[in-house]
Design a protein around this motif. Sequence first.
Motif, PDB file in Angstrom:
ATOM      1  N   ASN A   1     114.725  -1.386  56.451  1.00 50.60           N
ATOM      2  CA  ASN A   1     115.696  -1.904  56.237  1.00 50.60           C
ATOM      3  C   ASN A   1     116.430  -1.005  54.950  1.00 50.60           C
ATOM      4  O   ASN A   1     116.253  -0.473  54.511  1.00 50.60           O
ATOM      5  N   ALA A   2     117.397  -1.840  53.953  1.00 50.24           N
ATOM      6  CA  ALA A   2     118.075  -1.412  53.052  1.00 50.24           C
ATOM      7  C   ALA A   2     116.706  -1.942  51.695  1.00 50.24           C
ATOM      8  O   ALA A   2     117.409  -2.116  51.300  1.00 50.24           O
ATOM      9  N   LEU A   3     116.105  -2.549  52.316  1.00 45.91           N
ATOM     10  CA  LEU A   3     114.667  -2.797  51.274  1.00 45.91           C
ATOM     11  C   LEU A   3     113.700  -2.207  51.316  1.00 45.91           C
ATOM     12  O   LEU A   3     113.243  -2.330  50.258  1.00 45.91           O
ATOM     13  N   CYS A   4     113.121  -1.373  52.804  1.00 48.94           N
ATOM     14  CA  CYS A   4     111.782  -1.242  52.203  1.00 48.94           C
ATOM     15  C   CYS A   4     111.852  -0.151  53.629  1.00 48.94           C
ATOM     16  O   CYS A   4     112.356  -0.896  54.981  1.00 48.94           O
ATOM     17  N   GLY A   5     110.766   0.640  53.336  1.00 47.12           N
ATOM     18  CA  GLY A   5     109.780   1.510  54.642  1.00 47.12           C
ATOM     19  C   GLY A   5     109.189  -0.071  55.265  1.00 47.12           C
ATOM     20  O   GLY A   5     108.735  -0.281  55.046  1.00 47.12           O
ATOM     21  N   VAL A   6     109.487   0.121  56.974  1.00 48.20           N
ATOM     22  CA  VAL A   6     108.166   0.043  58.071  1.00 48.20           C
ATOM     23  C   VAL A   6     106.627   0.882  57.623  1.00 48.20           C
ATOM     24  O   VAL A   6     106.742   1.879  57.773  1.00 48.20           O
ATOM     25  N   ARG A   7     105.934  -0.464  58.272  1.00 47.54           N
ATOM     26  CA  ARG A   7     104.792   0.521  58.779  1.00 47.54           C
ATOM     27  C   ARG A   7     104.868  -0.032  60.173  1.00 47.54           C
ATOM     28  O   ARG A   7     104.937  -0.540  60.623  1.00 47.54           O
ATOM     29  N   PHE A   8     104.354   1.816  61.313  1.00 50.12           N
ATOM     30  CA  PHE A   8     104.743   1.871  62.163  1.00 50.12           C
ATOM     31  C   PHE A   8     103.984   1.870  63.383  1.00 50.12           C
ATOM     32  O   PHE A   8     103.078   0.336  63.113  1.00 50.12           O
ATOM     33  N   ASP A   9     105.170   1.076  63.781  1.00 47.86           N
ATOM     34  CA  ASP A   9     103.971   0.921  65.544  1.00 47.86           C
ATOM     35  C   ASP A   9     103.418   1.976  66.045  1.00 47.86           C
ATOM     36  O   ASP A   9     104.208   3.238  65.727  1.00 47.86           O
ATOM     37  N   SER A  10     102.318   1.535  67.008  1.00 45.18           N
ATOM     38  CA  SER A  10     101.869   3.187  67.835  1.00 45.18           C
ATOM     39  C   SER A  10     102.554   3.059  69.546  1.00 45.18           C
ATOM     40  O   SER A  10     102.807   2.348  70.292  1.00 45.18           O
ATOM     41  N   GLY A  11     102.334   4.497  70.188  1.00 45.45           N
ATOM     42  CA  GLY A  11     102.109   4.161  71.339  1.00 45.45           C
ATOM     43  C   GLY A  11     102.826   4.013  72.147  1.00 45.45           C
ATOM     44  O   GLY A  11     104.186   4.310  71.026  1.00 45.45           O
ATOM     45  N   ALA A  12     103.219   3.733  73.135  1.00 44.76           N
ATOM     46  CA  ALA A  12     105.041   3.343  73.870  1.00 44.76           C
ATOM     47  C   ALA A  12     105.746   2.563  72.933  1.00 44.76           C
ATOM     48  O   ALA A  12     106.711   2.385  73.008  1.00 44.76           O
ATOM     49  N   LEU A  13     104.847   0.676  72.557  1.00 47.08           N
ATOM     50  CA  LEU A  13     105.290   0.026  71.682  1.00 47.08           C
ATOM     51  C   LEU A  13     105.965   0.744  70.031  1.00 47.08           C
ATOM     52  O   LEU A  13     107.506   0.475  69.437  1.00 47.08           O
ATOM     53  N   GLY A  14     105.354   1.893  70.375  1.00 51.52           N
ATOM     54  CA  GLY A  14     106.178   2.434  68.761  1.00 51.52           C
ATOM     55  C   GLY A  14     107.735   3.376  68.936  1.00 51.52           C
ATOM     56  O   GLY A  14     108.442   2.928  68.454  1.00 51.52           O
ATOM     57  N   THR A  15     107.000   3.603  70.368  1.00 48.52           N
ATOM     58  CA  THR A  15     108.201   4.226  71.011  1.00 48.52           C
ATOM     59  C   THR A  15     109.659   3.567  70.883  1.00 48.52           C
ATOM     60  O   THR A  15     110.694   3.683  70.695  1.00 48.52           O
ATOM     61  N   ALA A  16     109.156   2.556  71.787  1.00 51.77           N
ATOM     62  CA  ALA A  16     110.037   0.972  72.002  1.00 51.77           C
ATOM     63  C   ALA A  16     110.750   1.092  70.819  1.00 51.77           C
ATOM     64  O   ALA A  16     112.417   0.703  70.916  1.00 51.77           O
ATOM     65  N   ILE A  17     109.963   0.814  69.248  1.00 45.18           N
ATOM     66  CA  ILE A  17     110.223  -0.478  68.922  1.00 45.18           C
ATOM     67  C   ILE A  17     110.610   0.707  67.874  1.00 45.18           C
ATOM     68  O   ILE A  17     112.293   0.724  66.876  1.00 45.18           O
ATOM     69  N   ASN A  18     110.895   2.444  67.809  1.00 41.50           N
ATOM     70  CA  ASN A  18     111.749   3.060  66.926  1.00 41.50           C
ATOM     71  C   ASN A  18     112.950   3.484  67.603  1.00 41.50           C
ATOM     72  O   ASN A  18     114.265   4.008  66.758  1.00 41.50           O
ATOM     73  N   VAL A  19     113.204   3.444  69.250  1.00 47.38           N
ATOM     74  CA  VAL A  19     114.319   3.370  70.168  1.00 47.38           C
ATOM     75  C   VAL A  19     115.417   1.849  69.151  1.00 47.38           C
ATOM     76  O   VAL A  19     116.626   2.346  68.798  1.00 47.38           O
ATOM     77  N   GLY A  20     114.374   0.889  69.253  1.00 40.71           N
ATOM     78  CA  GLY A  20     115.136  -0.118  68.123  1.00 40.71           C
ATOM     79  C   GLY A  20     116.480  -0.171  66.916  1.00 40.71           C
ATOM     80  O   GLY A  20     116.645  -0.364  66.795  1.00 40.71           O
ATOM     81  N   GLN A  21     114.815   1.070  66.565  1.00 45.18           N
ATOM     82  CA  GLN A  21     114.984   1.814  64.541  1.00 45.18           C
ATOM     83  C   GLN A  21     116.754   2.197  65.194  1.00 45.18           C
ATOM     84  O   GLN A  21     117.479   2.123  64.277  1.00 45.18           O
ATOM     85  N   PHE A  22     116.769   2.690  66.030  1.00 43.24           N
ATOM     86  CA  PHE A  22     117.643   4.200  65.913  1.00 43.24           C
ATOM     87  C   PHE A  22     119.144   3.087  66.806  1.00 43.24           C
ATOM     88  O   PHE A  22     120.527   3.212  66.102  1.00 43.24           O
ATOM     89  N   LEU A  23     119.093   2.238  67.232  1.00 39.38           N
ATOM     90  CA  LEU A  23     119.917   1.453  67.682  1.00 39.38           C
ATOM     91  C   LEU A  23     120.164   0.128  66.836  1.00 39.38           C
ATOM     92  O   LEU A  23     122.181   0.202  66.835  1.00 39.38           O
ATOM     93  N   SER A  24     119.482   0.611  66.097  1.00 42.21           N
ATOM     94  CA  SER A  24     120.472  -1.185  64.760  1.00 42.21           C
ATOM     95  C   SER A  24     120.499   0.098  63.712  1.00 42.21           C
ATOM     96  O   SER A  24     121.424  -0.398  62.999  1.00 42.21           O
ATOM     97  N   THR A  25     119.858   1.691  63.638  1.00 39.28           N
ATOM     98  CA  THR A  25     120.414   1.937  62.105  1.00 39.28           C
ATOM     99  C   THR A  25     120.844   3.572  61.992  1.00 39.28           C
ATOM    100  O   THR A  25     121.435   3.406  60.796  1.00 39.28           O
ATOM    101  N   GLY A  26     121.144   3.824  63.759  1.00 38.58           N
ATOM    102  CA  GLY A  26     121.514   5.147  63.587  1.00 38.58           C
ATOM    103  C   GLY A  26     120.190   6.362  63.141  1.00 38.58           C
ATOM    104  O   GLY A  26     120.949   8.237  63.212  1.00 38.58           O
ATOM    105  N   THR A  27     119.333   5.738  62.593  1.00 40.10           N
ATOM    106  CA  THR A  27     118.135   6.765  62.394  1.00 40.10           C
ATOM    107  C   THR A  27     116.974   6.924  62.936  1.00 40.10           C
ATOM    108  O   THR A  27     116.868   5.439  62.801  1.00 40.10           O
ATOM    109  N   PHE A  28     116.454   7.294  63.372  1.00 39.55           N
ATOM    110  CA  PHE A  28     114.216   7.015  63.235  1.00 39.55           C
ATOM    111  C   PHE A  28     114.239   7.475  62.273  1.00 39.55           C
ATOM    112  O   PHE A  28     114.168   7.580  61.087  1.00 39.55           O
ATOM    113  N   TRP A  29     112.735   6.695  62.697  1.00 35.05           N
ATOM    114  CA  TRP A  29     111.823   6.883  61.321  1.00 35.05           C
ATOM    115  C   TRP A  29     111.629   8.193  61.513  1.00 35.05           C
ATOM    116  O   TRP A  29     111.695   8.955  61.908  1.00 35.05           O
TER     117      TRP A  29
END
Length: 537
Positions: free
Chosen positions: A274-302
């Motif tokens: 977000n505008a304050l800090c970067g996150v510690r990633f999730d792994s595996g399929a869950l990490g991929t799903a959250i990375n999709v959410g990151q794109f939908l929220s921010t327009g960028t992938f990790w």
Amino acid sequence: MSLLLLVLAVALGPTPSSAAGTDWWNPTARPAPDSRINVTGEPFTGTDAKGEVRGFVDAHDHIFANEGFGGRLICGKPFSEQGVADALKDCPEHYPDGSLAIFDFITNGGDGKHDPVGWPTFKDWPAHDSLTHQQNYYAWVERAWRGGQRVLVNDLVTNGVICSVYFFKDRGCDEMTSIRLQAKLTYDMQSFVDKMYGGPGKGWFRIVTDSAQAREVIEQGKLAVVLGVETSEPFGCKQILDIPQCSRADIDKGLDELYALGVRSMFLCHKFDNALCGVRFDSGALGTAINVGQFLSTGTFWKTETCKGPQHDNPIGNATAAAAEKKLPAGVRVPSYKADAQCNVRGLTGLGEYAVRGMMQRGMMLEIDHMSVKATGRVLDIFEAESYPGVLSSHSWMDLNWTERVYRLGGFIAQYMHGSEGFVAEAKRTEALRDKYGVGYGYGTDMNGVGGWPAPRGADAPNKVTYPFKSVDGGSVIDRQTTGERTWDLNTDGAAHYGLVPDWIEDIRRVGGQDVVEDLFRGAESYLDTWGATEQP
């Protein structure tokens, strides 16, 4: 007051029993029918011979997560004025057989089918592996208190993106609106409990806003409840295409509002950059799903880079998450990541540093779990330069290489509610550091937090829990917990709900020995030491 006078005051002064009548810990007006507590004996009060409070601390729980994510991700409520049957019922779309329990089969596999009936049968839920059903019913929290817990951090939680993409919701997705509601309902729950015990201030569930107040509550034998926040875009501080969507004025206004609500600890980022800090990633399929959410929220992938030190973020991996990837625009794909580039390029931003210093000015504690190691390193640099101890790791999400640095600052660490064998192994790994710095230990149950909880070790497991058993202080007897027609046994059911926290602690004692439990029993004192030092000007 000197230590001697404090000890004398505890030893000779009036007890809550004499001040409030016989059996002060028993309600005068518990709803009927209701869950049973299955604990006998008086809750311990006062301090130990050193003048220190006693008891366990859950540094990370989500009592009202059912009100987050649009209101239909977690089914059931912690309490209801209409009674247990209204509180402990499934989401309407889960009837008649769970076929539309979409988040169930996303998180747990299979088809999501289950018996949706809660009270009084509870055939299929709550369960250690069901991530969508209420685990924090007030009477279950009461059982944990009766079993020796004296601090509970209620993290107000939601995620706007999960809310927006989930099929079922009955409210909007603004994160701060949900946080305000959950704070209000925590105070409402305090009033609900008070009414059972004779009026305002008389119940065992006490929201506290400073460490001295917490100590007073615990010395009375009650549960000190601290408000925290764990959300992905606090104060509206998301970023879109790396452009912040908030200002310093938004941060000041947001911190002032949260402080006024009683919030004393918080995460600045969670799951998404977000505008304050970067996150510690999730792994595996869950990490991929959250990375999709990151794109939908921010327009960028990790984005990753080679780590600069021994600390590293979790590996994202290249696992597929087909259902999540279908949410992406046509032609957009989740990127792949190099195995030797495991750190988030995003650390603590300028706005993030402003928020950190704003929390310091208000005497608030900062949660570093979920922060990227780059962001965490900068936070610890700032805290060390100012000798500021207010740092928490509440549920095993920081890089373990930070452990001594956190303890050296005066911070507090709790481990996620792992199974007893894993919990004991990690506790023993860090035992020497706790001895070195003279601190206790905590746990973070993360219940209602969509994380999964200890599975049953089995009826024939070595050193299994034998019912009934005595509480750690020796003053209470704890039997199997019954709600309605269902009785839970940790050996065969695992940690299905919050009422089984005392059973899980007994499992830790039987697996790992008394030393681990004694470290946990010093947890409340150490948590309050960190909080108290944070409050100093």
